[in-house]
Each structure stands twice: as C-alpha cells, then as structure tokens.
Design a protein around this motif. Structure first.
Motif, PDB file in Angstrom:
ATOM      1  N   PHE A 142      15.242  42.125  52.802  1.00 67.44           N
ATOM      2  CA  PHE A 142      14.613  41.507  51.858  1.00 67.44           C
ATOM      3  C   PHE A 142      14.761  42.033  50.519  1.00 67.44           C
ATOM      4  O   PHE A 142      14.746  41.444  49.286  1.00 67.44           O
ATOM      5  CB  PHE A 142      12.861  41.350  52.040  1.00 67.44           C
ATOM      6  CG  PHE A 142      12.145  40.504  51.079  1.00 67.44           C
ATOM      7  CD1 PHE A 142      11.863  39.384  51.165  1.00 67.44           C
ATOM      8  CD2 PHE A 142      11.548  41.324  49.969  1.00 67.44           C
ATOM      9  CE1 PHE A 142      11.159  38.518  50.356  1.00 67.44           C
ATOM     10  CE2 PHE A 142      10.809  40.570  49.265  1.00 67.44           C
ATOM     11  CZ  PHE A 142      10.667  39.266  49.207  1.00 67.44           C
ATOM     12  N   TYR A 143      14.788  43.323  50.254  1.00 69.20           N
ATOM     13  CA  TYR A 143      14.892  43.952  49.167  1.00 69.20           C
ATOM     14  C   TYR A 143      16.369  44.326  48.748  1.00 69.20           C
ATOM     15  O   TYR A 143      16.723  44.187  47.782  1.00 69.20           O
ATOM     16  CB  TYR A 143      14.069  45.509  49.131  1.00 69.20           C
ATOM     17  CG  TYR A 143      12.805  45.182  49.490  1.00 69.20           C
ATOM     18  CD1 TYR A 143      11.788  44.878  48.452  1.00 69.20           C
ATOM     19  CD2 TYR A 143      12.173  45.249  50.502  1.00 69.20           C
ATOM     20  CE1 TYR A 143      10.463  44.363  48.509  1.00 69.20           C
ATOM     21  CE2 TYR A 143      10.725  44.812  50.750  1.00 69.20           C
ATOM     22  CZ  TYR A 143       9.893  44.551  49.632  1.00 69.20           C
ATOM     23  OH  TYR A 143       8.593  44.276  50.013  1.00 69.20           O
ATOM     24  N   GLN A 173      18.359  40.997  47.803  1.00 75.20           N
ATOM     25  CA  GLN A 173      18.019  40.419  46.489  1.00 75.20           C
ATOM     26  C   GLN A 173      18.455  41.199  45.532  1.00 75.20           C
ATOM     27  O   GLN A 173      18.670  40.678  44.400  1.00 75.20           O
ATOM     28  CB  GLN A 173      16.359  40.329  46.464  1.00 75.20           C
ATOM     29  CG  GLN A 173      15.859  39.313  47.252  1.00 75.20           C
ATOM     30  CD  GLN A 173      14.455  38.776  46.969  1.00 75.20           C
ATOM     31  OE1 GLN A 173      14.187  38.387  45.829  1.00 75.20           O
ATOM     32  NE2 GLN A 173      13.475  39.192  47.835  1.00 75.20           N
ATOM     33  N   PRO A 184      19.673  32.612  45.231  1.00 71.86           N
ATOM     34  CA  PRO A 184      18.349  33.910  44.936  1.00 71.86           C
ATOM     35  C   PRO A 184      17.326  33.122  45.559  1.00 71.86           C
ATOM     36  O   PRO A 184      16.112  33.620  45.605  1.00 71.86           O
ATOM     37  CB  PRO A 184      18.327  34.160  43.784  1.00 71.86           C
ATOM     38  CG  PRO A 184      19.695  33.942  43.415  1.00 71.86           C
ATOM     39  CD  PRO A 184      20.182  32.822  43.755  1.00 71.86           C
ATOM     40  N   LEU A 185      17.311  31.754  45.582  1.00 71.23           N
ATOM     41  CA  LEU A 185      15.826  30.824  45.987  1.00 71.23           C
ATOM     42  C   LEU A 185      15.705  30.377  47.110  1.00 71.23           C
ATOM     43  O   LEU A 185      14.712  29.974  47.580  1.00 71.23           O
ATOM     44  CB  LEU A 185      15.881  29.662  44.849  1.00 71.23           C
ATOM     45  CG  LEU A 185      15.711  29.984  43.387  1.00 71.23           C
ATOM     46  CD1 LEU A 185      15.598  28.655  42.338  1.00 71.23           C
ATOM     47  CD2 LEU A 185      14.540  30.884  42.829  1.00 71.23           C
ATOM     48  N   THR A 189      14.465  31.401  50.313  1.00 71.54           N
ATOM     49  CA  THR A 189      14.130  32.516  50.960  1.00 71.54           C
ATOM     50  C   THR A 189      14.327  32.676  52.265  1.00 71.54           C
ATOM     51  O   THR A 189      14.320  33.964  52.558  1.00 71.54           O
ATOM     52  CB  THR A 189      12.466  32.331  50.737  1.00 71.54           C
ATOM     53  OG1 THR A 189      12.072  31.059  51.091  1.00 71.54           O
ATOM     54  CG2 THR A 189      11.927  32.515  49.275  1.00 71.54           C
ATOM     55  N   TYR A 225      16.791  35.671  53.062  1.00 71.44           N
ATOM     56  CA  TYR A 225      16.554  37.085  53.087  1.00 71.44           C
ATOM     57  C   TYR A 225      14.967  37.588  53.312  1.00 71.44           C
ATOM     58  O   TYR A 225      14.900  38.763  53.382  1.00 71.44           O
ATOM     59  CB  TYR A 225      16.573  37.651  51.355  1.00 71.44           C
ATOM     60  CG  TYR A 225      16.030  36.719  50.529  1.00 71.44           C
ATOM     61  CD1 TYR A 225      14.770  36.784  50.291  1.00 71.44           C
ATOM     62  CD2 TYR A 225      16.905  35.795  49.682  1.00 71.44           C
ATOM     63  CE1 TYR A 225      14.123  36.067  49.341  1.00 71.44           C
ATOM     64  CE2 TYR A 225      16.071  35.138  48.768  1.00 71.44           C
ATOM     65  CZ  TYR A 225      14.722  35.315  48.533  1.00 71.44           C
ATOM     66  OH  TYR A 225      14.139  34.502  47.576  1.00 71.44           O
ATOM     67  N   ASN A 226      14.475  36.483  53.798  1.00 66.85           N
ATOM     68  CA  ASN A 226      13.171  37.101  54.512  1.00 66.85           C
ATOM     69  C   ASN A 226      12.926  37.649  55.740  1.00 66.85           C
ATOM     70  O   ASN A 226      12.072  37.443  56.561  1.00 66.85           O
ATOM     71  CB  ASN A 226      12.199  35.772  54.446  1.00 66.85           C
ATOM     72  CG  ASN A 226      10.589  36.148  54.317  1.00 66.85           C
ATOM     73  OD1 ASN A 226      10.312  37.188  53.949  1.00 66.85           O
ATOM     74  ND2 ASN A 226       9.803  35.327  54.918  1.00 66.85           N
ATOM     75  N   HIS A 227      13.648  38.888  55.745  1.00 71.86           N
ATOM     76  CA  HIS A 227      13.684  39.757  57.273  1.00 71.86           C
ATOM     77  C   HIS A 227      13.692  40.983  56.703  1.00 71.86           C
ATOM     78  O   HIS A 227      13.783  41.426  55.734  1.00 71.86           O
ATOM     79  CB  HIS A 227      14.769  39.351  58.010  1.00 71.86           C
ATOM     80  CG  HIS A 227      15.155  37.924  57.962  1.00 71.86           C
ATOM     81  ND1 HIS A 227      14.693  36.923  58.985  1.00 71.86           N
ATOM     82  CD2 HIS A 227      15.903  37.039  57.356  1.00 71.86           C
ATOM     83  CE1 HIS A 227      14.930  35.787  58.765  1.00 71.86           C
ATOM     84  NE2 HIS A 227      15.794  35.823  57.999  1.00 71.86           N
TER      85      HIS A 227
END
Lengths: 528, 76
Positions: B46-47, B50, B27-28, B30, B33-35
């Motif tokens: 992103f949502y 996570q 989960p750390l 980034t 998932y930063n798309h």
C-alpha cells in the motif's frame, strides 16, 4: 529577510497590483517551484497528515495519490489560465470569470467563495505553530499571553508582506524548504534506525489499529472507505488549484514553459509528503502520547509530530525542526493573505466600490486588505477553538470545489450559461452544507461537521461505504448547471458577451499584442 | 524580441497529452494497491506502490512536456 525582498528584482513601479500581488509576473522555474511548493505543502499539512495517520492509519495516506494526480490533472488547465490572464491582465480567477461570462455577479460569487475558503486556511497555519508551542510548553493563562509568540510572528509577516508583496514569501520559501528537507532527511534515516527498522514501524501501527475498536482504521483500507479514499484524493486535487493562493503562485510565473516544467518537478514534494505522513506511524512505534486537547478528555493529535521530535532528538535539532514548521506556516499564510487581498481588490473594491480605481489605488487597497485578512486570521485563533477552524477548513475545501465548473470548464468551452453556473454553484453549496451537517464527529462527540466522509446509506443506498462530500456536491453542481443552461437556451436568455478570443488561451511571454497594449501604461521589463 | 510575424492559429492539443490520463487514473485505483504483501524493505505494498506512483507521475508529465515542447516552433 522579507524586507530584503523589496529590493530583490527591484520593480520599476511597486504601486501596481501586478507588482505587489504577482511579483511582476516575472518568476522563473526555481522561484515558481519554491513558491508553489511553499503554497501547497504547508505547516498544517506537516502536522495534520501525520496526525491523521496516527489516528486513522491508511486513510490518511490519501495525501499521496492526491498530490500525484494534481499535476497531470492541471498540466493543461493552468497554462491556459496563465495565457488568458497574461493577455488580459487578470490577477484572480474571478477576473477571468468576469470577462469570460460577462457576469459581475458570478465573479463576485467566485471571489467571495475564494476569500471565505482561504481565511480558515490561514488560521490553520497557526494551528500548526500552536502544536509546536504546546509541545515546547509555552502556555500562558490568558488567551493573549498564550498566543503572544504567534502574534509577534504574524506582525513581522504582516510588515514584510505589506512592503514587499509576493516577493517576500517567494524568497523565504527557499529558507523554509531547505530547513524542511534537512529535517525530513535526518528524520527518515535516523528514526527508523532507532525504532528497529521500517518493518517494525508498520508492525507497531498494525498492532495498534488491530487492537483499537474504531471501524475505519488499519494499515490498509477496508471495504468501506475505498470509495472515500479515491474520491477524497481526486476532489482535493481538483480543489487545490482553485484556491486563490495556488493560482497566485501560478500567475506569477514568467511564461508557459515555467509552469509546464514545474508541473513535472513539483511532485518531488509529494515524496516528501509521503515520508512526513509516515512520521505518524513512527510516532505510534515510539509510543508517543498526544497532549490533551482544549476540552477535558480529548487529545490534540496535532501534537504527535512535535512530540516525536522532542522525544527522539536532542534539543537543538528539535529546535530546528520546530523552526521549520514555524516558517512553513508563515510562507503560505503570506501568500494566502495576498491572494485574498487580490480578490477583494479586483472583484469587490474595483467592481462595486470604485470603478475608476487607478493601479496605484488598487495596490494600496490590496496592501491594507492583506493586513486585515491577517488580523482576522489571528483573531480566529486567539478567540475561537482551533477545532472550529479545522471544521471551516473542511467546509472551505468543499465550497472552493464549487467554483470548478465556472473556472476550469470555462477555460475550455463557454457552453454553460452564466445564469446556470450561478444556479449550479448554489445547488452545490446547499447540498454540500446539508451533507456536512449530517456527519457526526466520533472523536469530539459533536453531531455536525465531523468530517468529509458521507455514508452512502444516507442517500437510501444499501451500502455501508462512504464518499467524499465535495465530490458529490460538485457533480450535483454540474448537473444543475447543464440542465439550467439547456433551459435558459430554450428561453433564449442572453448569454452575455465573451471578452476573450480563442487565441488568448495560447498566448505566451513576449506576445506582440501584449507588448503593444502595455507600452502605454507600464514599462514592460524586456525579457532576455 | 520575437519579430511579429502573423502567427498560425496556435493550439495546445497533442496526442501526447492523452498520456496524462495514466498518472491520473492509476493512483486512484485502490484495489491495485490495497494490500500488505508483498513488502518492500519493510513497507507494505500500500505504501511503497503509492510512493512509486510519484515516479510514474513525474515520468509521464516530463515526457509529455518534452514531447509537446519540441513540436512548438513559435518560440525563438
């Protein structure tokens, strides 16, 4: 309701700190789940996390990875802490440090750090209630009239905690969670339907952040705040179970299995938290305008969630939601005041004021202290700007993190020297305050304590990235602790006597040695 | 009540515990998932990813809990 708790699981001897402050260390899986959950996911979270999403977008979602990594991170640590505390009758983390390192000074530092970090946290719970009251239009002329509902709520809270100790919030946590689950379930099904679906909600948020001039917002992270995002999540996770109130909830459980089971069941709350966070985006889609803040020209973004409910739901349902936030504030506030009282009683009163205090005296001191703590928290909110308690909370999270080397590493190895831990603590504190002092707040136009994102360029690095202050400070703390330990060893400074044995860290409920020791003093409740 | 037998030195180390690193590290990360795309039911990556990490966390801790519990034979 809280008074019923006095008779629930009636203890044999309420005049004992174990009973009042830890519920007799008898809580099973369900109660612990509600208690620890009620502790960690507070009214302030329900109000502030969506407010952050509303204002900054993706950066506010750090609360989700934060509450995901906590449980695997502490899965093994907390059972050790539970065992050694069970074996030696520790009530606070400072008790543990005192025995482990043979250092009342280090224990005092840990206790004071815990109390200082907890006080603004309690005050923040009231900020949550205030946001609700503001939305309902409860505003008076004098500070006292405006805060009357909070004062009444707190008086009731104080009375039942005084009488029932930890049993009271444990029981009320059931009510709180039921209300919150109902409210959130309805909100996340009904609101997207009203607002045109999840896609439309995210599009509205995206449109807002694209249009806004602020550099740090957006529905995903930008190149500069990714380091901040994960260090904040990790740092906050490390800090969370160092807070005295979360440890109180853990120590109150019956055995190691209860804790382990809960570590895998508690993330259910994180799911809830993620959905609550998204209420911030729903507020954007619904066109919520936050109410004005204390100073002219500023806005109080904490009001977005209450306003959203007020706008989109019939009055009776908004009422239930507001009640949920209200109770959601009182449960953790009660647990926090108990934890602070335990710290004061054990590590200041008993250590420095009255060495030979009996268990009954300890319990009554803790009761009175919990009252003082609560009155202090109310005074905070009545006489000071709420913004100030938000700043203090920010500092609180960073400073509680500085107890990590003593408490967490202490559970594994006793390699670090007590003197070095004190030096590391001091170094971490100084660095943390210096860094926080450097950060301006863009929204309120103040030069200091504006947030926890520290620009790396301040260290002389050629970078526009930011990092979480607490994370840097705890690394510095550790580095100093290691160096000074090495030096003190070379100088052959006495490390003190370890009061624990390796086997203590694995003790469980029904440990024969404990049964024998306690038989003389307190009647132990025989387990099933 | 358990009869007081002289217990073997107890420990909570287990190879299964290493699995706990997975839900701490993943989960750390980034960049993972930063798309925004692909979306799922309107949620940007992103949502929803996570939120999916919560299941990863629950799954892993539950597995470790179950595996380490059976190994311990000192509880009646």
């Amino acid at each position: 309701m809280g008074f019923v708790a006095a008779r629930w699981r009636a203890p044999q001897d309420m005049a004992h700190l174990d009973e009042w402050g830890l519920g007799g260390r008898s809580f099973g899986g369900w109660i612990t789940w509600f208690l620890v959950g009620g502790d960690l996911y507070t009214a302030y979270t329900f109000v502030a996390v969506p407010a952050l999403m509303f204002g900054a977008g993706a950066a506010g979602f750090f609360a989700v990875p934060y509450t995901v990594v906590i449980y695997p991170l502490f899965f093994l640590v907390l059972i050790r802490l539970w065992s050694v505390s069970h074996r030696h009758g520790f009530v606070t983390p400072a008790d543990f440090v005192r025995t482990r390192y043979d250092s009342p000074t280090l224990a005092l530092l840990i206790a004071v750090t815990g109390i200082v970090a907890t006080m603004p946290y309690i005050a923040l719970q009231l900020v949550g209630i205030e946001a609700v009251l503001k939305t309902m239009g409860v505003t008076g002329d004098s500070p006292l009239a405006r805060h009357a509902p909070i004062i009444i709520a707190f008086a009731i809270l104080a009375a039942y905690t005084y009488q029932s100790g930890l049993r009271a919030p444990a029981l009320i946590a059931f009510v709180k969670d039921t209300l919150i689950y109902v409210v959130i379930a309805v909100a996340v099904i009904y609101l997207p339907y009203k607002l045109g679906g999840w896609g439309a909600i995210f599009d509205a948020a995206d449109a807002k952040f694209t249009a806004s001039p602020a550099p740090g917002d957006g529905i995903i992270l930008n190149a500069n705040n990714q380091v901040q995002y994960f260090t904040l999540a990790l740092g906050s996770a490390l800090a969370l179970f160092l807070y005295p109130h979360s440890i109180t909830g853990v120590l109150a459980s019956r055995n190691r299995d209860v804790i382990k089971r809960n570590m895998s069941a508690l993330p259910a709350y994180s799911f809830l938290l993620g959905l609550i966070a998204l209420l911030g985006f729903m507020a954007i889609a619904a066109g919520v305008k936050p109410l004005p803040g204390a100073k002219p020209g500023s806005v109080d973004s904490n009001t977005v969630v209450p306003l959203l409910f007020d706008m989109k739901f019939p009055a009776w349902f908004a009422g239930i939601a507001f009640a949920a936030i209200g109770i959601g504030a009182l449960v953790p506030a009660a647990i926090m005041s108990i934890a602070a009282a335990n710290l004061f009683t054990r590590n200041i009163y008993k250590e420095y004021l009255k060495r030979d205090a009996t268990p009954a005296q300890e319990a009554s001191v803790a009761k009175v202290t919990s009252l003082v703590v609560k009155i202090g928290a109310v005074a905070f909110i009545v006489f000071l700007d709420p913004q100030f308690s938000i700043d203090l909370q920010l500092i609180g999270g960073v400073i509680i993190l500085q107890t990590a080397p003593s408490v967490i590493l202490g559970l594994y190895k006793r390699w670090l020297h007590r003197g070095a831990l004190i030096a590391g603590w001091a170094a971490g504190m100084v660095l943390a305050f210096w860094m926080l002092w450097q950060i301006p707040n863009a929204a309120t136009k103040r030069a200091h304590f504006g947030g926890s994102a520290f620009p790396l360029s301040e260290f002389g690095l050629d970078s526009s990235k930011t990092i979480y202050v607490g994370f840097v400070a705890v690394l510095a703390n550790l580095a100093v602790a290691v160096l000074v330990t090495w030096w003190l060893r070379v100088m052959k400074v006495a490390p003190g006597v370890d009061g624990t044995s390796p086997d203590d860290y694995f003790a469980d409920e029904g440990d024969p040695r404990i049964e024998k020791e306690r038989a003389g003093t307190v009647d132990t409740v025989s387990s099933t | 009540m358990a009869e007081p037998k002289s217990p073997p030195p107890r420990t909570d180390s287990s190879p299964w515990n290493w699995l706990l690193l997975v839900p701490i590290v993943v989960p750390l990360l980034t960049p993972l998932y930063n798309h925004v795309e692909p979306r799922l039911g309107g949620f940007p990556l992103f949502y929803w990813l996570q939120l999916a990490f919560i299941l990863l966390g629950v799954g892993t801790t539950t597995l470790v809990y179950q595996m380490t519990r059976r190994k311990r034979g000192d509880r009646p």
